[in-house]
Scaffold this active site. Structure first.
Site, mmCIF file in Angstrom:
data_model
loop_
_atom_site.group_PDB
_atom_site.id
_atom_site.type_symbol
_atom_site.label_atom_id
_atom_site.label_comp_id
_atom_site.label_asym_id
_atom_site.label_seq_id
_atom_site.Cartn_x
_atom_site.Cartn_y
_atom_site.Cartn_z
ATOM 1 N N HIS A 69 0.842 -1.207 0.000
ATOM 2 C CA HIS A 69 0.000 0.000 0.000
ATOM 3 C C HIS A 69 0.877 1.257 0.000
ATOM 4 O O HIS A 69 0.662 2.182 -0.801
ATOM 5 C CB HIS A 69 -0.895 -0.051 1.238
ATOM 6 C CG HIS A 69 -1.793 1.131 1.419
ATOM 7 N ND1 HIS A 69 -3.160 1.065 1.275
ATOM 8 C CD2 HIS A 69 -1.522 2.430 1.763
ATOM 9 C CE1 HIS A 69 -3.685 2.256 1.513
ATOM 10 N NE2 HIS A 69 -2.713 3.108 1.820
ATOM 11 N N GLU A 70 1.870 1.288 0.882
ATOM 12 C CA GLU A 70 2.755 2.452 0.971
ATOM 13 C C GLU A 70 3.678 2.559 -0.244
ATOM 14 O O GLU A 70 4.006 3.662 -0.693
ATOM 15 C CB GLU A 70 3.577 2.403 2.257
ATOM 16 C CG GLU A 70 2.740 2.455 3.532
ATOM 17 C CD GLU A 70 1.879 3.701 3.628
ATOM 18 O OE1 GLU A 70 2.290 4.754 3.086
ATOM 19 O OE2 GLU A 70 0.803 3.625 4.238
ATOM 20 N N HIS A 73 1.833 4.345 -2.986
ATOM 21 C CA HIS A 73 1.904 5.801 -2.790
ATOM 22 C C HIS A 73 3.251 6.335 -3.264
ATOM 23 O O HIS A 73 3.330 7.352 -3.967
ATOM 24 C CB HIS A 73 1.760 6.142 -1.298
ATOM 25 C CG HIS A 73 0.378 6.012 -0.754
ATOM 26 N ND1 HIS A 73 -0.731 6.546 -1.381
ATOM 27 C CD2 HIS A 73 -0.083 5.428 0.387
ATOM 28 C CE1 HIS A 73 -1.816 6.288 -0.658
ATOM 29 N NE2 HIS A 73 -1.447 5.614 0.421
#
Length: 384
Positions: A69-70, A73
């Site tokens: 998820h990170e 980003h």
């Protein structure tokens, strides 16, 4: 940002990834919860060892999901011109640390939305694995773990879409307000208020759960709410600091014409002639009129008293290649990310091999304090 210190697990897609020591606390709790409550309910009659194997595998997959998820980003941020310092996994999940804000609302939106979309994609992938486990008659534990991590990724996506800063939903909300109003500071204030309101609502809900007898759930809900409310406030302060420092040259804040120290002095002579006679806690070190390093009081304190008379400054100073060196026209916004604790929070301002000044985190903090007292407002965010 790290809570209790962290260690590196290498680079993923070019980004430094670190694990905060607080992560082990939540990892152990997650393994215990999965192994003692979740999987025994789903698959009765397995052994304790099998449940703990499932719990450990599920916890690792959960934190891998947070990392992906990170990373999503970070990859999009890099593609939109935002420099990413690294990713840290900690007690409440993970955070991608950037060195600057997005330049346009559309950049903020794209950088943020990819996180929840990644979590949704992971949920679908884990549910597909569950279906494959049934189709190919894999061990039931495989399907159970995959299905549960799929659900948690869905929860992660939905939770992050709550429109409160600094959650992803709060950043998306900020990008929309920014697009409509053209005022990033206003947009950040609104998103921060929403984040604090959501955090306090969780605290209230957690306390209500405690009164109703749901001890563990209530405590966690209240704790997470408290953390989010404080994270919203801290994120806004960080934004204001960055905005205030944007465009401020180092030369405006640094200590000018610093006193230098010869490298051939003994540590004891450095103490007697510099550290106990002058008000500075660090001195640039020169040899043959050439800057070679920096000696701080922290480095001196590491030398045993009996060895200070025979130890040269050049042997204990921080070498020049390990100290941030910047031009006097560089901005504080650009320099601060490089002034890490491992550099003792200092940078040398150098031109043509000559030291013009020393910049410390204390200097920056004092300047910010004066700017706040004088009512200096952040500069508007310019689109590029």
């Amino acid at each position: 940002m790290p809570l209790f210190g962290s260690f590196s697990i290498g680079r993923w897609f070019g980004f430094k990834v670190r694990i905060d020591y607080s992560w082990f606390l939540i990892f152990g709790l997650v393994v215990w919860t999965f192994s003692s409550y979740v999987f025994p309910t789903q698959l009765p009659r397995l052994t304790t060892g099998e449940y703990y194997a499932m719990g450990t595998a599920a916890a690792l997959l959960l934190f891998l999901s947070v990392l992906l998820h990170e990373l999503a980003h970070s990859i999009v941020a890099r593609s939109r011109g935002v420099e990413v310092e690294g990713i840290t996994l900690f007690i409440f999940g993970g955070v991608a640390q950037t060195k600057s804000e997005a330049k346009r609302p559309i950049d903020e939106f794209l950088i943020t939305i990819v996180g929840p979309l990644t979590s949704l994609a992971l949920a679908a992938a884990f549910w597909a694995t569950d279906l494959a486990a049934d189709f190919f008659a894999w061990p039931p534990a495989v399907g159970a773990v995959a299905a549960y991590i799929g659900v948690l990724n869905l929860v992660l996506a939905l939770f992050n879409m709550v429109p409160g800063f600094p959650l992803d939903g709060g950043r998306i909300f900020r990008s929309l307000v920014w697009q409509v109003s053209g005022d990033l500071d206003k947009a950040t204030r609104w998103a921060t208020w929403a984040g604090r309101a959501f955090g306090y609502a969780l605290v209230a809900f957690g306390l209500l759960s405690l009164l109703q007898g749901f001890l563990l759930n209530g405590m966690w809900m209240a704790f997470i709410g408290w953390f989010l409310a404080n994270a919203a406030t801290a994120s806004y302060r960080n934004f204001r600091m960055r905005a205030t420092l944007a465009g401020v040259p180092v030369s405006q804040v640094m200590a000018h014409r610093p006193v230098t120290m010869p490298g051939d002095l003994s540590v004891q002579e450095a103490i007697d002639q510099f550290f106990l006679r002058r008000p500075y806690s660090a001195y640039p070190v020169v040899e043959n009129e050439r800057l070679v390093g920096l000696l701080s009081v922290e480095r001196v304190s590491d030398v045993e008293a009996a060895q200070r008379g025979s130890t040269l400054v050049s042997a204990v100073m921080r070498p020049l290649d390990s100290i941030p060196t910047v031009d006097e026209d560089a901005t504080l916004e650009d320099v601060l990310p490089h002034m890490e604790p491992k550099t003792e929070g200092r940078a040398l301002v150098v031109r043509d091999g000559q030291v013009l000044g020393v910049l410390t985190l204390g200097d920056v903090a004092q300047w910010l304090r004066r700017a706040e007292l004088l009512g200096l407002r952040p500069k508007p965010q310019a689109e590029s």
